[in-house]
Design a protein around this motif. Structure first.
Motif, PDB file in Angstrom:
ATOM      1  N   PHE A 252       0.926  -1.096  -0.011  1.00 59.04           N
ATOM      2  CA  PHE A 252      -0.101  -0.132  -0.004  1.00 59.04           C
ATOM      3  C   PHE A 252       0.965   1.340  -0.018  1.00 59.04           C
ATOM      4  O   PHE A 252       1.659   1.427   0.950  1.00 59.04           O
TER       5      PHE A 252
ATOM      6  N   GLY B 239      -5.736   9.140  -7.164  1.00 58.44           N
ATOM      7  CA  GLY B 239      -5.731   8.336  -6.073  1.00 58.44           C
ATOM      8  C   GLY B 239      -6.643   7.107  -6.127  1.00 58.44           C
ATOM      9  O   GLY B 239      -6.512   6.133  -5.960  1.00 58.44           O
ATOM     10  N   ILE B 240      -7.913   7.558  -6.726  1.00 60.57           N
ATOM     11  CA  ILE B 240      -9.024   6.577  -6.737  1.00 60.57           C
ATOM     12  C   ILE B 240      -8.286   5.483  -7.841  1.00 60.57           C
ATOM     13  O   ILE B 240      -8.446   4.509  -7.690  1.00 60.57           O
ATOM     14  N   ASP B 241      -8.070   5.944  -8.839  1.00 63.89           N
ATOM     15  CA  ASP B 241      -7.455   5.119  -9.932  1.00 63.89           C
ATOM     16  C   ASP B 241      -6.317   4.180  -9.635  1.00 63.89           C
ATOM     17  O   ASP B 241      -6.335   2.992  -9.726  1.00 63.89           O
TER      18      ASP B 241
ATOM     19  N   LEU C 103      -5.632   3.078  -6.409  1.00 60.44           N
ATOM     20  CA  LEU C 103      -6.058   2.293  -5.270  1.00 60.44           C
ATOM     21  C   LEU C 103      -6.953   1.225  -6.217  1.00 60.44           C
ATOM     22  O   LEU C 103      -7.135  -0.098  -5.697  1.00 60.44           O
ATOM     23  N   LYS C 104      -7.824   1.624  -6.996  1.00 60.22           N
ATOM     24  CA  LYS C 104      -8.743   0.807  -7.786  1.00 60.22           C
ATOM     25  C   LYS C 104      -7.830  -0.224  -8.663  1.00 60.22           C
ATOM     26  O   LYS C 104      -8.168  -1.706  -8.624  1.00 60.22           O
TER      27      LYS C 104
ATOM     28  N   VAL D  36      -6.682  -2.838  -5.831  1.00 56.16           N
ATOM     29  CA  VAL D  36      -7.692  -3.714  -5.462  1.00 56.16           C
ATOM     30  C   VAL D  36      -7.968  -4.786  -6.615  1.00 56.16           C
ATOM     31  O   VAL D  36      -8.201  -5.891  -6.174  1.00 56.16           O
TER      32      VAL D  36
ATOM     33  N   LEU E 205      -9.203   3.005   7.527  1.00 59.53           N
ATOM     34  CA  LEU E 205      -8.760   2.682   6.090  1.00 59.53           C
ATOM     35  C   LEU E 205      -8.849   1.129   5.758  1.00 59.53           C
ATOM     36  O   LEU E 205      -9.158   0.700   4.934  1.00 59.53           O
TER      37      LEU E 205
ATOM     38  N   TYR F  59     -12.425  -0.183   5.119  1.00 60.49           N
ATOM     39  CA  TYR F  59     -12.806  -0.108   3.995  1.00 60.49           C
ATOM     40  C   TYR F  59     -12.079  -0.920   2.777  1.00 60.49           C
ATOM     41  O   TYR F  59     -12.949  -1.426   1.912  1.00 60.49           O
ATOM     42  N   MET F  60     -10.739  -1.022   2.953  1.00 60.84           N
ATOM     43  CA  MET F  60      -9.956  -1.729   1.969  1.00 60.84           C
ATOM     44  C   MET F  60     -10.336  -3.224   1.963  1.00 60.84           C
ATOM     45  O   MET F  60     -10.538  -3.799   0.812  1.00 60.84           O
TER      46      MET F  60
ATOM     47  N   ALA G 253     -13.075  -4.216   2.618  1.00 63.33           N
ATOM     48  CA  ALA G 253     -14.620  -4.459   1.919  1.00 63.33           C
ATOM     49  C   ALA G 253     -14.528  -4.733   0.449  1.00 63.33           C
ATOM     50  O   ALA G 253     -15.349  -5.173  -0.093  1.00 63.33           O
ATOM     51  N   LEU G 254     -13.473  -3.818   0.015  1.00 68.43           N
ATOM     52  CA  LEU G 254     -13.135  -3.976  -1.303  1.00 68.43           C
ATOM     53  C   LEU G 254     -12.458  -4.985  -1.826  1.00 68.43           C
ATOM     54  O   LEU G 254     -12.563  -5.623  -2.860  1.00 68.43           O
TER      55      LEU G 254
ATOM     56  N   GLU H 115     -12.122  -9.072  -2.289  1.00 69.15           N
ATOM     57  CA  GLU H 115     -13.152 -10.207  -2.185  1.00 69.15           C
ATOM     58  C   GLU H 115     -12.335 -11.386  -1.547  1.00 69.15           C
ATOM     59  O   GLU H 115     -11.395 -11.592  -1.698  1.00 69.15           O
TER      60      GLU H 115
END
Lengths: 207, 548
Positions: free
Chosen positions: B57, B76-78, B80-81, B84, B103, B106-107, B109-110, B112
Motif C-alpha cells: 500500500f 488516487g482513486i484510480d 487504489l482501484k 484492489v 482505512l 474500507y480496504m 470491504a473492497l 473479495e
C-alpha cells in the motif's frame, strides 16, 4: 521559426525563434532525467498527457522507456508539430499529438476523453512553456480537474465516479478528496459502492 | 487455500503479526499466505517466514496523488482501484485484517474473499469483525480502560491458531548475516535501541549515555551496540560520544532491519524504548529484553512478546497518554515528566538485576525505585496468554486481579460461559499455575467477592436504565442529542468504566435500533463478565490456602 541542428555528439536538437527547446549538449539525457522525476506516476499510468511537444526528446524517451504508455501531446504550434514529428517519425508510434489553440478544443477531442477515462499522468514540458504558458496552465487545470469547471468536466467523462456522487452544486475552491467524500451519494449501490469505498479509504489518508 | 493477511500499520505491528502468521502456517500448512502491508514495511518483509507474496500500500504516493495540485483529482482513486483489482485476481478464500483502523476496514470491504476475519466497513459504515476478539479490540480501541490482552494473543485467538514461541516467525537472511560479519566478538552483546519515531516515547540522549556508563560498572564485560536507523546516525553517535566521556565504550551500529535481526540473534540482552526492534528481538530469540515505557506506550498490548522480558514503566500518572497528541505538560520533548522521572541509575540497576536472573534482588530493586518506575516481568500464562507480572512490594494482589480479568474476558470472548459445562475449573487451575509465590490471600479474595457482588446488582439496574432510556428516546424522540448524551454519561459514571458507552454511542450515531443493540450487547457483556468474575473468585476461594 523552428530550426534543427545537431549537438556535438550528433543528437538532433531544435531551437525556436532563436531560443533553445532542449539542451544543446545532451538533450536525450536531459529528457531521461525529466522522466525519472516522474517515474512513480508513469509506472502506474495507462496514459500520459504531455503539455508542450518541446524538442520531441521527452516524447521519444517516454516511448522508449514505457512502450505501452499512451502518449497524448497537447501542442499549440503547428510548425513545431510538423518539424519535430518528421524528425522522430512520431506518427508511427503510440502517440497522439493534439493541436489545440484553446482549452475548449481539448474538451471534445476523443483522444483526450479516452485517456481521461483511465489512469493518467499530466506532465508539463518545461523547455517550451514560454510558447504559450496560458494555454498550458489552462490545460493542466482542465486535465487535473482541480478547478470547479474542470472538475465538472472530468466528472462528465468519468461515469463510474459520477454515478457514486450527488450532483456537485459548488466546489468552493480547489476540488479535493474531501469534496468527493462529502458528496457521496448514499443511494448509489452495486458497482458504484466500490467507488464510494475507494473515496472513503482515501479520505482516511488526509485526516 | 489462499489467505491474505492485512497489516496496514508500522513495522512493529507487522513483526507482531509475523508471530500470528507463523501460527496460521502451522494451522494450514499447504495454504498460500500473502500479505498486504504499507510500503514503508519493505525492509522487514524479507524476514517474515511463511509469506508467498506481498502487496504494498503506497501511502506516501497516494497522499501525493491527493495533495499535489498538478496530479489528477481522480489519480488516487484510480491507483487504489488498480491495486484492489490486482489483489482480487487471486480470489482469496480467507482474508484476515489485523489492523484496527477505518482505512483497513474500507480496504477489506473492497477485497473479495469467501471468509473475512477482522474489521470490515461497508460503504454504509456498517462494521463486521468475523470474530469476538476483533470486536473486543474495536470496542476498546478508543476507550480509556485498562487493556488486558497482548495484540499477538488477540491475533492468535481470532485466527484460532496455537500459541508457540515467536522464534519460528522470522528468518535470518544471508544479507543480514553479511552486514554483521565484521562484528565478531566473544563477549556478550547488549543492543540498545534508544529512539522511536515518536518523540514522546524517547528518553533523552544524556540519560542513555549515563545508563551505559552505570550499567557497564554494574555488569562489566558487555560489547555494547547503540543501534539506529540510517537517519538516526548523528543522534546515536552523540550517545556513544557522551558514554565514552564517562569512560564507557560503546559502538554506534547502523544496520538495515535484516542486519539488526542477525545482530539480535547473537545478543544476550536488548534494551529498547517502544519500537519495532523489541519485537524483532523477541522474534530473534534475544535472551533477555528490557523495555523502557514512556509517553503513549501501552505495554500491555505491545510489549515484546516474550517470557524473558522486563518492562520498566514511568510511574508518572498521565502515562500512557494518547497517541498522536503532543505532551500536555510540556512543549519540550526532552523535558517530559514521564521521561525525566526515570533515572539512568534505576534503569541500569534493574537491568543488571534482571540480567542476573536474581528474582529476589530484582523485586527489592523494583521496590526501591517504585517512586520512579513500575516493573513487570513478561509471562506466558498457563492458559497461553502473555501477561505482565508486576514485581515489587504489594504486587501479589495486582497480579491476581489482572489474571482474574484475563481469564474472565477470555471466557466471555470465547463464549465459554455459555457452554453446558463451562470450564471454570480449568481457568482456576491456570490462574493458580500462573501466579507466583506472591499470590492473593483468602482475605483479599473475600474482599473482591464482596465488592463484585455489590456492583453486580448495580450493573443490572444500570443496564436496564440505560437501555430503557435509549429505547424510549428512539420511539418518542423527545430528548435532544446533548441531553441524551448527558444522561448516558451520568448513568455510565456509576459503572466502573468511565467513557465506555458514550464513544460507542457517538460512533454509531444515527443507526437507531442498531445503535441501541450495540449498547445493549456491551452492557450484557459487562453483566456477564461480572458473573464470571464472581464464579471464578468463588472457585479460587474454595481452593486450599497452600494452592494460592
Amino acid at each position: 521559426m523552428l530550426e534543427a541542428f545537431r549537438t556535438t555528439s550528433g543528437e538532433p536538437a531544435f531551437s525556436y525563434n532563436g531560443r533553445l527547446l532542449c539542451s544543446k549538449v545532451a538533450p536525450y539525457k536531459e529528457a531521461q532525467s525529466f522522466i525519472e522525476k516522474h517515474k512513480d506516476q508513469l509506472a502506474t499510468s495507462e496514459s500520459v498527457f504531455l503539455l508542450g511537444l518541446g524538442s520531441g526528446h521527452v516524447v521519444e524517451r517516454l516511448r522508449a522507456t514505457y512502450p505501452f504508455l499512451k502518449i497524448v501531446v497537447v501542442e499549440v504550434d503547428t510548425a513545431l508539430i510538423e518539424g519535430v514529428s518528421n524528425c522522430f517519425a512520431f506518427s508511427l508510434m503510440n502517440i497522439d499529438i493534439v493541436h489545440a489553440a484553446d482549452v475548449s478544443t481539448l474538451k471534445g477531442r476523443h483522444e483526450v476523453i479516452k485517456a481521461l477515462a483511465g489512469v493518467y499522468t499530466v506532465l508539463r514540458q518545461t523547455s517550451s512553456q514560454w510558447l504559450n504558458a496560458d494555454l498550458y496552465n489552462a490545460a493542466e487545470e482542465l486535465l487535473t480537474g482541480r478547478s470547479p469547471d474542470a472538475f465538472t468536466y472530468l466528472l462528465s467523462v468519468r461515469e463510474d465516479v459520477r454515478e457514486a456522487l450527488r450532483p456537485l452544486v459548488e466546489v468552493g475552491g480547489p476540488a479535493t478528496i474531501k469534496t468527493l467524500n462529502s458528496n457521496l451519494d448514499p443511494a448509489a449501490g452495486g458497482e458504484r459502492s466500490k467507488i464510494k469505498l475507494l473515496i472513503k479509504a482515501l479520505r482516511e489518508l488526509v485526516i | 487455500m489462499r489467505i491474505l493477511v492485512v497489516s496496514l500499520l508500522r513495522m512493529g505491528d507487522l513483526v507482531m503479526a509475523a508471530n500470528a502468521i507463523a501460527g496460521l502456517k502451522r494451522k494450514y500448512p499447504n495454504a498460500e499466505i500473502d500479505l498486504f502491508t504499507n510500503d514503508s514495511n519493505r525492509g522487514v518483509v524479507p524476514l517474515i517466514s511463511a509469506i508467498s507474496r506481498t502487496y504494498y500500500f503506497s501511502r506516501t504516493s497516494l497522499q501525493k496523488d491527493l495533495g499535489e495540485a498538478h496530479r489528477p483529482i481522480f489519480a488516487g482513486i484510480d491507483s487504489l482501484k488498480a491495486l484492489v483489482h490486482e489483489i482480487n485476481r487471486k480470489e482469496y478464500d480467507l482474508l484476515i485484517n489485523l489492523t484496527q483502523n477505518k482505512l483497513s476496514g474500507y480496504m477489506c470491504a473492497l477485497i473479495e474473499a469467501r471468509e473475512k476475519i477482522g474489521l470490515v466497513i461497508s460503504e454504509n459504515e456498517q462494521s463486521t469483525f468475523g470474530s469476538t476478539w476483533f470486536r473486543h479490540l474495536n470496542d476498546f480501541a478508543h476507550v480509556q480502560v485498562p487493556h488486558l490482552f497482548h495484540f499477538v494473543d488477540i491475533f492468535k485467538a481470532a485466527m484460532g491458531v496455537s500459541t508457540q514461541s515467536s522464534a519460528e516467525a522470522m528468518l535470518n537472511t544471508e544479507a543480514g548475516n553479511n552486514e554483521i560479519s565484521s562484528l565478531d566478538t566473544d563477549r556478550p552483546i547488549l543492543v540498545i535501541q534508544p529512539f522511536t519515531s515518536d518523540e514522546k516515547k524517547n528518553w533523552r540522549g544524556s540519560s542513555w549515555a549515563e545508563f551505559i556508563a552505570t550499567f557497564s560498572r554494574l555488569q562489566p564485560g558487555f560489547d555494547i551496540h547503540v543501534f539506529g536507523a540510517p537517519n538516526e546516525k548523528v543522534r546515536v553517535q552523540e550517545i556513544v560520544d557522551l558514554a565514552a566521556r564517562r569512560g564507557a565504550p560503546a559502538q554506534a551500529t547502523i544496520l538495515s532491519l535484516e542486519g539488526a535481526f542477525a545482530l539480535l540473534r547473537k545478543s544476550k540482552l536488548c534494551v529498547s524504548v517502544d519500537t519495532g526492534i523489541k519485537h524483532l528481538a523477541a522474534a530473534a530469540g534475544t535472551q533477555q529484553i528490557v523495555e523502557l515505557v514512556l509517553g503513549s506506550s501501552d505495554f500491555k498490548r505491545t510489549a515484546a512478546y516474550s517470557s524473558n522480558s522486563l518492562v520498566i514503566r514511568s510511574v508518572e500518572s498521565c502515562q500512557p497518554c494518547g497517541h498522536s497528541t503532543p505532551c500536555h505538560r510540556t512543549e519540550l520533548s526532552e523535558e517530559r515528566p514521564c521521561a525525566t522521572r526515570v533515572s539512568p541509575m534505576s534503569v541500569a540497576s534493574l537491568t543488571a538485576q534482571f540480567f542476573r536472573r536474581d528474582q529476589i534482588t530484582l523485586a527489592a530493586a523494583a521496590t526501591e525505585y517504585s517512586d520512579e518506575v513500575d516493573c513487570y516481568l513478561g509471562r506466558i500464562s498457563a492458559g497461553g496468554f502473555w501477561w505482565p507480572e508486576k514485581i515489587g512490594e504489594g504486587s501479589g494482589e495486582v497480579n491476581s486481579a489482572y489474571l482474574l480479568e484475563l481469564f474472565a474476558w477470555k471466557m466471555i470472548l470465547e463464549k465459554e460461559h455459555l457452554e453446558i459445562v463451562a470450564p471454570f475449573g480449568a481457568h482456576v487451575r491456570h490462574f493458580r499455575d500462573s501466579l507466583n509465590a506472591g499470590g492473593i490471600s483468602k482475605f483479599a479474595i473475600e474482599q473482591l467477592i464482596r465488592n463484585y457482588s455489590e456492583k453486580s446488582g448495580a450493573i443490572v439496574r444500570l443496564q436496564s436504565d440505560i437501555v430503557r432510556l435509549l429505547k424510549d428516546n428512539l420511539s418518542q424522540g423527545t430528548k435532544s442529542k446533548a441531553s441524551l448524551e448527558s444522561e448516558i454519561n451520568s448513568l455510565e459514571q456509576q459503572l466502573d468504566w468511565k467513557n465506555f458507552l458514550l464513544p460507542r454511542w457517538r460512533e454509531l450515531n444515527g443507526h437507531g435500533l442498531g445503535q441501541v443493540r450495540v449498547i445493549q450487547r456491551l452492557l450484557s457483556d459487562v453483566e456477564q463478565l461480572q458473573q464470571i468474575r464472581l464464579k471464578l473468585l468463588q472457585s479460587i476461594r474454595d481452593l486450599p490456602q497452600e494452592n494460592l
